[in-house]
Design an enzyme around this catalytic site. Structure first.
Site, PDB file in Angstrom:
ATOM      1  N   GLU A  53     -22.839 -82.347   2.940  1.00 34.67           N
ATOM      2  CA  GLU A  53     -22.135 -84.164   3.025  1.00 34.67           C
ATOM      3  C   GLU A  53     -21.139 -84.121   4.780  1.00 34.67           C
ATOM      4  O   GLU A  53     -20.269 -82.785   3.936  1.00 34.67           O
ATOM      5  CB  GLU A  53     -21.477 -83.898   1.786  1.00 34.67           C
ATOM      6  CG  GLU A  53     -22.332 -83.583   0.230  1.00 34.67           C
ATOM      7  CD  GLU A  53     -21.352 -83.828  -1.175  1.00 34.67           C
ATOM      8  OE1 GLU A  53     -21.813 -84.107  -1.927  1.00 34.67           O
ATOM      9  OE2 GLU A  53     -20.168 -83.609  -0.914  1.00 34.67           O
ATOM     10  N   ASP A  64      -9.767 -87.276  -3.642  1.00 36.84           N
ATOM     11  CA  ASP A  64      -9.046 -86.040  -3.310  1.00 36.84           C
ATOM     12  C   ASP A  64      -7.931 -85.346  -3.477  1.00 36.84           C
ATOM     13  O   ASP A  64      -6.882 -86.516  -3.685  1.00 36.84           O
ATOM     14  CB  ASP A  64      -9.498 -86.145  -1.479  1.00 36.84           C
ATOM     15  CG  ASP A  64     -11.348 -86.262  -0.925  1.00 36.84           C
ATOM     16  OD1 ASP A  64     -11.822 -86.138  -2.159  1.00 36.84           O
ATOM     17  OD2 ASP A  64     -11.318 -87.312  -0.369  1.00 36.84           O
ATOM     18  N   TYR A 178     -24.748 -87.229  -8.337  1.00 37.84           N
ATOM     19  CA  TYR A 178     -23.594 -86.811  -7.870  1.00 37.84           C
ATOM     20  C   TYR A 178     -22.733 -86.654  -9.668  1.00 37.84           C
ATOM     21  O   TYR A 178     -22.240 -87.939  -9.923  1.00 37.84           O
ATOM     22  CB  TYR A 178     -23.211 -86.773  -6.669  1.00 37.84           C
ATOM     23  CG  TYR A 178     -21.928 -85.936  -6.574  1.00 37.84           C
ATOM     24  CD1 TYR A 178     -20.807 -85.449  -7.438  1.00 37.84           C
ATOM     25  CD2 TYR A 178     -21.919 -85.504  -5.052  1.00 37.84           C
ATOM     26  CE1 TYR A 178     -20.200 -84.652  -7.345  1.00 37.84           C
ATOM     27  CE2 TYR A 178     -20.746 -84.956  -4.776  1.00 37.84           C
ATOM     28  CZ  TYR A 178     -20.033 -84.271  -5.866  1.00 37.84           C
ATOM     29  OH  TYR A 178     -18.445 -83.019  -4.709  1.00 37.84           O
TER      30      TYR A 178
END
Length: 270
Positions: A53, A64, A178
């Site tokens: 990725e 994040d 995912y």
């Protein structure tokens, strides 16, 4: 729309026939500098990564944690751009056929031009795109545009996702789904979230696509645990943290290779 098989689909078909699980590695492109990215991707592959990725650095990475936030800051300060990243992908393709997934927030792609991005990414050698902040309810048109250029589209499913949202994730995903092991932002954790296994079971009832689990996976024990419930294990912050700690080392690439080999060892043992 009938889509030709990508490297991502080919990878998962091969791992299934081998009875093995895939190791997916994340790195922030351009960290610690754009000149490092190609060599670090190749180091990850040598260390056992099956798919990479490539995180597009962004100034406001809301999903994040601090480790990847700092990586984005370093990459942007070093002059990383999306145009430069696609040039790096071309360089990687001169040496490797490892599947490459562009991992990005929507804003950098819109600024580049979405149709232009789909065309250029495919031509450079990208195999798929994961848009972290694209609402799956609004994904029909972006998915169509990406798949017109034979790019897989990967979406995130979380423990808090409703059954309706899981169905939409399955509908709009190709390559794999995912699964976010826990709510919150990315980052290393002491133990794997107990929510991962129930989420995987819910998703398996909806789709035959391969399932990858990430967020908080940071040790060989975590990797082994995830491999029992999913088709692929995603490691991000632990790798980015290693790069941060060794950014000035002349042996950064070889060290990252060894670190990745240790993390992915349970998949080879199984």
């Amino acid at each position: 729309m009938v889509q030709t098989a990508t490297r991502i689909g080919t990878l998962f078909a091969a791992r299934k026939s081998q009875g093995r699980k895939a190791f997916i590695a994340y790195l922030t492109a351009g960290d610690p500098s754009p000149a490092h990215t190609a060599s670090l991707v190749l180091a990850l592959e040598r260390g056992g990564a099956d798919l990479i990725e490539l995180g597009v650095p962004f100034s406001d990475p809301i999903a994040d944690g601090p480790v990847i936030q700092r990586a984005s800051e370093r990459a942007l300060s070093a002059g990383a751009t999306l145009t430069g990243l696609l040039e790096t992908v071309r360089e990687i393709r001169r040496h490797s056929e490892i599947p490459l997934l562009l991992f990005s927030y929507l804003n950098p792609l819109l600024r580049y031009g979405f149709d232009r991005l789909a065309r250029d990414a495919s031509a450079a050698g990208i195999d798929g795109v994961l848009l972290t902040d694209l609402s799956v309810e609004e994904a029909t048109d972006p998915v169509r545009r990406l798949r017109e250029h034979s790019l897989d589209t990967v979406f995130l499913a979380a423990p808090t996702s409703s059954d309706r949202r899981l169905r939409l994730v399955a509908e709009h995903s190709s390559g794999f789904v995912y699964l976010v092991s826990r709510t919150g932002v990315t980052g290393e954790q002491v133990s794997l979230s107990a929510a991962a296994a129930p989420l995987a079971a819910r998703m398996r009832a909806i789709t035959d696509l391969p399932l990858a689990v990430g967020f908080g996976v940071s040790t060989p024990d975590h990797v082994a645990e995830v491999a029992r419930i999913a088709d692929a294990v995603v490691v991000g912050s632990a790798l980015v943290k290693f790069i941060e700690a060794n950014a000035l080392s002349t042996s950064l690439a070889s060290g990252l290779e060894a670190f990745t080999r240790d993390l992915s060892a349970p998949l080879r043992a199984s």
